[in-house]
Design an enzyme around this catalytic site. Structure first.
Site, PDB file in Angstrom:
ATOM      1  N   ASP A 230      -2.547  -2.621  -6.546  1.00 17.47           N
ATOM      2  CA  ASP A 230      -2.228  -1.489  -7.425  1.00 17.47           C
ATOM      3  C   ASP A 230      -2.444  -1.820  -8.890  1.00 17.47           C
ATOM      4  O   ASP A 230      -2.552  -0.926  -9.726  1.00 17.47           O
ATOM      5  CB  ASP A 230      -0.776  -1.054  -7.206  1.00 17.47           C
ATOM      6  CG  ASP A 230      -0.631  -0.506  -5.806  1.00 17.47           C
ATOM      7  OD1 ASP A 230      -0.466  -1.311  -4.863  1.00 17.47           O
ATOM      8  OD2 ASP A 230      -0.739   0.718  -5.642  1.00 17.47           O
TER       9      ASP A 230
ATOM     10  N   LYS B 293       1.683  -3.920  -2.515  1.00 21.65           N
ATOM     11  CA  LYS B 293       2.835  -3.471  -1.720  1.00 21.65           C
ATOM     12  C   LYS B 293       3.804  -4.620  -1.437  1.00 21.65           C
ATOM     13  O   LYS B 293       3.381  -5.746  -1.159  1.00 21.65           O
ATOM     14  CB  LYS B 293       2.310  -2.864  -0.418  1.00 21.65           C
ATOM     15  CG  LYS B 293       3.344  -2.291   0.520  1.00 21.65           C
ATOM     16  CD  LYS B 293       4.280  -1.288  -0.131  1.00 21.65           C
ATOM     17  CE  LYS B 293       3.551  -0.138  -0.779  1.00 21.65           C
ATOM     18  NZ  LYS B 293       4.436   0.695  -1.627  1.00 21.65           N
TER      19      LYS B 293
HETATM   20  O1  MRU Z   1       2.941   2.882  -2.194  1.00 21.38           O
HETATM   21  P1  MRU Z   1       1.496   3.022  -1.795  1.00 21.38           P
HETATM   22  O2  MRU Z   1       1.310   3.388  -0.355  1.00 21.38           O
HETATM   23  O3  MRU Z   1       0.751   3.941  -2.735  1.00 21.38           O
HETATM   24  O4  MRU Z   1       0.915   1.574  -1.987  1.00 21.38           O
HETATM   25  C1  MRU Z   1      -0.420   1.306  -1.687  1.00 21.38           C
HETATM   26  C2  MRU Z   1      -0.794  -0.099  -1.797  1.00 21.38           C
HETATM   27  O5  MRU Z   1       0.008  -0.962  -2.121  1.00 21.38           O
HETATM   28  C3  MRU Z   1      -2.236  -0.425  -1.573  1.00 21.38           C
HETATM   29  O6  MRU Z   1      -2.375  -1.706  -1.028  1.00 21.38           O
HETATM   30  C4  MRU Z   1      -2.956  -0.384  -2.930  1.00 21.38           C
HETATM   31  O7  MRU Z   1      -2.707   0.832  -3.582  1.00 21.38           O
HETATM   32  C5  MRU Z   1      -4.422  -0.541  -2.767  1.00 21.38           C
HETATM   33  S1  MRU Z   1      -5.144   0.941  -2.111  1.00 21.38           S
HETATM   34  C6  MRU Z   1      -6.818   0.751  -2.024  1.00 21.38           C
END
Ligand code: MRU
Length: 362
Positions: A242, A253
């Protein structure tokens, strides 16, 4: 990618009216493929906040279309500023949100209000098309890593966390793009899919995506990853992110950090796939400087799934009197990252490598 033979992107403009925005409601997967129609800024902001759309690149693309929906209603300077603010407050960690909104603001500020709606749709479409091309390039660059492992003649086992597949982006995905390409190239690839508590993006979304594409996979409890690494059952870890800092710290995550530690202890390569829009060039120390989203305790205290009678049910799994905490992301220090898979190639997780590869952005 395809759902039951039909090609989809995760977000698109409705073909019939030419302006409303269609998304796949990811809170309903894997049980239902609900194609939701969004018509206002408020609906888009809610879709991002409540995670009908999620995943860093898709959050950015959704916010871009949120601005377009707002401009349709009111394209004055104040309305543009308000749209950027409302969307910017939806989720704090994924930097792609800020990146996309900055880009929309820059594209629209100098355009006269009468032309802003058209310009906003055009810029949002451009962001989406670029995302697809960038992820395809990430896939090609990451494929080389899988091909290298496949030279042994044995099945390549890859562990991933959360969902960094096509539905987390506009198409292809980041971490899953190389895996789709390896599968399509006939490489015997198998994915350990970590369930990813508390929201289970691995169990619900990654498993669904991979299954729809015919990629071999096994869902495991988050705590099983280290065990499989110790037993030589993981050749590579590939995760998405992210936000990556300029020195290569990786925010992803919650639980990703523990997998990086286990990978380090077992000499398993730990790769992170990302578009350059996920790099936050303004910060270095990810642990100290990245805001970590704290989500509702109910995501920890309850689970939702399909009951034996076929209905979708939410059940509480924690005593009613126990409080719960829910940090949604953690930071893996660059020293634990083998490398970054970007649209421009493989890159070390260091400031000199990143600023060298992206000298025009850094
Ligand atoms: O909370 P989320 O489901 O939006 O988190 C998503 C993630 O952590 C993904 O691994 C990250 O955004 C990469 S998506 C290509």
């Amino acid at each position: 990618m395809k759902i039951d033979g039909t090609p989809y992107r995760s977000i698109w403009v409705d073909e019939t009216d030419g302006w409303s925005v269609r998304i796949i409601d990811q809170t309903k997967l894997p049980w239902n493929v609900d194609l939701v129609r969004l018509t206002t800024l408020e609906e888009m902001a809610h879709a991002i906040k409540a995670m009908l759309v999620r995943g860093a690149p898709l959050i950015g693309a959704s916010a871009a279309y949120g601005v377009a929906l707002a401009m349709r209603h009111d394209a004055a300077d104040a309305a543009l500023a308000q749209a950027l603010e409302v969307l910017g407050a939806t989720r704090p960690t994924a930097i792609n949100l800020r990146w996309a909104l900055r880009r929309m603001g820059a594209a629209l500020q100098s355009v006269e209000p009468a032309k802003r709606e058209a310009a906003a749709y055009a810029e949002a479409a451009k962001i989406c098309d670029e995302d697809v091309a960038v992820n395809e390039a990430i896939g090609r660059n990451g494929l080389a890593l899988i091909e290298e492992k496949a030279k042994s003649g044995k099945r390549v086992n890859i562990l991933t966390h959360c969902n960094a597949g096509w539905i987390a982006t506009v198409d292809w995905g980041t971490a899953l793009a190389p895996i789709y390409m390896a599968h399509d190239a006939g490489i015997d690839v198998h994915v350990w899919v970590e369930e990813t508590r508390p929201r289970n993006q691995g169990a619900s979304l990654t498993a669904w995506e991979l299954g729809k594409h015919g990629v071999k996979h096994t869902v495991i409890a988050d705590n099983a990853g280290g065990h499989y690494m110790q037993h030589g059952e993981v050749d590579l870890v590939i995760v998405g992110t992210d936000r990556v800092t300029r020195q290569g710290d990786v925010c992803n995550k919650i639980g990703t950090y523990l997998k990086a530690l286990a990978a380090h202890d077992n000499n398993v390569p730990f790769w992170v796939a990302l578009p350059s829009s996920t790099i936050d060039w303004t910060i270095r120390d990810g642990v100290a400087e990245i805001p970590i989203e704290e989500r509702a305790a109910s995501e920890v205290t309850t689970m939702t799934g399909r009951a034996m009678d076929g209905s979708i049910a939410t059940v509480r799994i924690v005593p009613t009197s126990s409080p719960a905490a829910n940090p949604a992301f953690d930071v893996t220090p660059a020293r634990l990252v083998t490398g970054l898979i970007t649209e421009r190639g493989l890159c070390e997780a260091t400031e000199s490598a990143l600023t060298g590869m992206f000298s025009d952005l850094a």
